[in-house]
Design a protein around this motif. Structure first.
Motif, PDB file in Angstrom:
ATOM      1  N   GLU A 174      48.540  33.422  59.364  1.00  0.00           N
ATOM      2  CA  GLU A 174      49.592  33.021  58.419  1.00  0.00           C
ATOM      3  C   GLU A 174      49.565  33.901  57.174  1.00  0.00           C
ATOM      4  N   ILE A 175      48.370  34.223  56.696  1.00  0.00           N
ATOM      5  CA  ILE A 175      48.237  35.089  55.516  1.00  0.00           C
ATOM      6  C   ILE A 175      48.614  36.530  55.863  1.00  0.00           C
ATOM      7  N   ILE A 176      48.068  37.028  56.965  1.00  0.00           N
ATOM      8  CA  ILE A 176      48.310  38.420  57.353  1.00  0.00           C
ATOM      9  C   ILE A 176      49.784  38.671  57.632  1.00  0.00           C
ATOM     10  N   GLU A 177      50.432  37.744  58.313  1.00  0.00           N
ATOM     11  CA  GLU A 177      51.836  37.923  58.687  1.00  0.00           C
ATOM     12  C   GLU A 177      52.810  37.605  57.550  1.00  0.00           C
ATOM     13  N   GLY A 199      48.295  43.406  46.595  1.00  0.00           N
ATOM     14  CA  GLY A 199      48.019  42.393  45.576  1.00  0.00           C
ATOM     15  C   GLY A 199      47.153  41.231  46.011  1.00  0.00           C
ATOM     16  N   ASN A 200      46.938  41.022  47.306  1.00  0.00           N
ATOM     17  CA  ASN A 200      46.147  39.883  47.776  1.00  0.00           C
ATOM     18  C   ASN A 200      44.647  40.173  47.729  1.00  0.00           C
ATOM     19  N   LEU A 201      43.868  39.200  47.245  1.00  0.00           N
ATOM     20  CA  LEU A 201      42.420  39.329  47.286  1.00  0.00           C
ATOM     21  C   LEU A 201      41.945  39.467  48.729  1.00  0.00           C
ATOM     22  N   THR A 202      42.569  38.736  49.640  1.00  0.00           N
ATOM     23  CA  THR A 202      42.183  38.813  51.050  1.00  0.00           C
ATOM     24  C   THR A 202      42.391  40.216  51.615  1.00  0.00           C
ATOM     25  N   SER A 203      43.354  40.952  51.078  1.00  0.00           N
ATOM     26  CA  SER A 203      43.614  42.300  51.591  1.00  0.00           C
ATOM     27  C   SER A 203      42.429  43.226  51.355  1.00  0.00           C
ATOM     28  N   GLN A 204      41.691  42.984  50.268  1.00  0.00           N
ATOM     29  CA  GLN A 204      40.503  43.789  50.004  1.00  0.00           C
ATOM     30  C   GLN A 204      39.458  43.571  51.097  1.00  0.00           C
ATOM     31  N   LEU A 205      39.300  42.309  51.485  1.00  0.00           N
ATOM     32  CA  LEU A 205      38.363  42.002  52.573  1.00  0.00           C
ATOM     33  C   LEU A 205      38.881  42.539  53.900  1.00  0.00           C
TER      34      LEU A 205
END
Length: 353
Positions: A174-177, A199-205
């Motif tokens: 859901e986050i990735i898409e 801009g997403n913190l999750t994108s760094q991970l």
């Protein structure tokens, strides 16, 4: 490989969501959207928890803006509740993946960062060159439009090697898409798209998880000893220029076939150590280290703007002093005594103007 089968409840727990809020809100409590969320904090967190628990959660839309730091990038900013969830996901997932990352990937990791990356590069250069007694070469590359090109199917397949939890994979998908890539509707029909928002913190991970596959290829398949990566920039140090040239087609082939990425064709560079190695805002030479000209220009521009904002009341005296000390801290990582003096003198001049 160790894998995890039941982490969804930990991610969406009220305790984790409230801790994520505490981390998220730092330096943001003057933002209108953050203040609005805080006004009904408990009910907002409880609603987020329930929506996640019963799979009613849908990631919100993004607002976008462009920054130049130093190169132009388009940032996508999610809504407050989505960003809190990003922190909640990061808090649980990052400790699971962090031990799998190689030592010399330096982006968005605790006790890493740009200065540690440059320090390790300087160490590798001096090691290979025997303190400038031998020839030393560096292959420097940049992955073209990495964040826009990240393949969702490949990313999820890498994650599912370690996370065997359908509920968590539903949430991560859901986050990735959620990224507003062009032709998203057409790509949803084929189940997967590409691109993750900067801009997403999750994108760094996600970036570290994705490129960890490349790191392992470099270290274990190609047997490269001295390799440094910071997000989509990487360098390889060797005493053999021909060896570096021979690595290029192998690197291109792996990135294309395994990760659906490509090296920027105009940013493949082999350079001698004595010419200076430009990396992460610094230029490393055998006997000294300088600040990149563009970095120096950007620091002066930002400080001048900060002084202007202070003089018009937009920021406090404490904030502008913190900015000055931060920039002086950057300069302390290079041989920049005269530049240090110049920046301080210019700061006081701008204040008196």
């Amino acid at each position: 490989m160790k894998f995890y089968t039941d982490i969804f409840d930990e991610i969406i727990s009220l305790e984790n969501l409230f801790l994520a809020w505490e981390e998220f809100k730092v330096d943001k409590l003057k933002k209108k959207d953050v203040l609005e969320f805080e006004w009904n904090l408990e009910s907002n967190i409880l609603k987020l928890h329930r929506d996640l628990k019963y799979h009613r959660y849908k990631h919100g839309v993004y607002t976008s803006f462009t920054i130049c730091d130093p190169k132009q990038r388009k940032i996508h900013k999610a809504a407050v509740r989505d960003r809190i969830l990003h922190h909640a996901v990061f808090r649980v997932l990052n400790p699971l993946f962090e031990p799998t990352f190689i030592a010399h990937s330096f982006s968005c990791r605790v006790k890493k960062g740009t200065h540690k990356g440059v320090n390790y590069l300087a160490y590798a250069l001096n090691k290979v060159s025997k303190n400038s007694q031998k020839s030393c070469f560096v292959l420097k590359c940049d992955i073209k439009k990495f964040f826009d090109s990240t393949d969702h199917k490949i990313l999820l397949s890498i994650i599912t090697k370690k996370i065997k939890d359908d509920n968590t994979i539903w949430l991560l998908r859901e986050i990735i898409e959620s990224f507003p890539f062009e032709s998203r509707e057409r790509e949803r029909e084929t189940a997967f798209g590409r691109g993750i928002p900067i801009g997403n913190l999750t994108s760094q991970l996600f970036a570290n998880i994705y490129l960890n596959e490349f790191d392992y290829f470099i270290k274990h398949s190609l047997k490269v000893k001295y390799y440094v990566r910071y997000t989509d920039d990487f360098v390889i140090v060797s005493d053999n220029e021909r060896c570096l040239l021979n690595l290029i087609p192998k690197i291109k082939a792996f990135l294309t076939t395994k990760l659906k990425l490509e090296i920027h064709p105009n940013k493949i560079l082999i350079r001698k150590f004595r010419q200076g190695i430009d990396f992460l805002g610094f230029v490393v030479f055998p006997k000294h280290r300088l600040l990149r000209t563009k970095t120096k220009r950007r620091i002066f521009q930002k400080l001048k703007l900060g002084v202007k904002e202070y003089k018009t009341g937009l920021i406090s005296e404490e904030t502008i002093k913190q900015s000055l000390n931060s920039y002086l801290g950057v300069l302390s990582h290079a041989n920049t005594y005269e530049l240090h003096q110049e920046l301080e003198n210019q700061y006081w001049f701008w204040l008196r103007e």
